[in-house]
Design an enzyme around this catalytic site. Sequence first.
Site: not given
Length: 394
Positions: A117, A177
């Site tokens: 991330d 994602d």
Amino acid sequence: MTRSIYSFFICIIFLTAYSCKDNPKHTDDIAESPEQQLKQRYSKLVTYPLDSTAFPRSVNLKTNNLKKVPSKDWTSGFFAGNLWQIYELTGDTAYKNKAKKWTAFIEKEKFNDRTHDMGFKVFNSFGKGLKIEDDQEYKDNILMSAKTLITRYNDTVGSIRSWDFNKKRWKFPVIIDNMMNLELLFEATKISGDSIFHNIAVKHANTTLKNHFRPNNSTWHVLDYDPENGDIRMRVTHQGINDDSSWARGQAWGIYGFTMAYRYTKDQRYLDQAKATAAFFLDHPHLPEDGIPYWDFDAPNIPDEPRDVSAGAIVASALTELYAYTDNEYYLNYSKKVIHTIKSSDYILDKDIEYPFILDHSSGDWSKRSEMDEPIVYGDYYFLETLLRLKDLK
């Protein structure tokens, strides 16, 4: 803030993009400039106390439980990004100054190789700051973060590994994602001139394009690969209602991710996939008329399921960019619809609520029954980004 005030603000923001028909009746409601109204509405973000261990992530308004997270959390970069974007909208340096301080708290994450991330954390903070100021330290942090991120790349799989948990079940999980973190890599090549980051981003996008989409152009959430030979072990969900469902935010990541990848590569396949998944989303019979999706298109209790305004905002932002590449009014009309819905309903938090959020009714992680139908920081981020992108269409 009354509806009339907010309508006036939106009219100004989108002055040449579209015309507002609302005509506020009370002149005292609009005595202040739109910028002043915005500062009043979002002042709770700039006054939230600085704490490097307490990035605001979400709040349960029923229990008044504010969820605060450290910088290692995947959502930590959004709050600084929100402050940078409010500064862009208002020109108020108080937001920029506070954005700098929250951004600085993220710096240590550039060495965190236990997460995919990096884009969410570093690019949504340092990257938004770099858009405002040509800061060499910001560039250095983005570049170091990209170097850390590509250590998770496996050339046999052709992807960047997403998660390290649940090792008893998964060997090399990749989630949709993860497309969002490629922007960091594309920008790292622009900053450094080193093509390795761009090339790895393209390889990851190509693998996702090949394997992650169903025949109807919806996307699975999680694909698990065998890192020894690159074979797909399973296609499952982690946050959707079931493995074959269409989790709304997952579809949003797919639309946004491939629109963004097209920006950097001009690969027609990426544009085609963004358009195809947008069509799945926009034409879905379970998409409500107001444009704000249920948290999963296949949730069993529709229309009594929670909505996810964050998914709507992500798609609205993506489709504003997609419109720029296609001139398809269908995309722009959706973005306008989402903004109109937000500004004219209870999706905007009451100004008297002191928590540092803008929107209500985002939905987080069904697998943990966590953050369902709550204010969540990334909903605010993509809402503000949509406002800026619509403004830039002028």
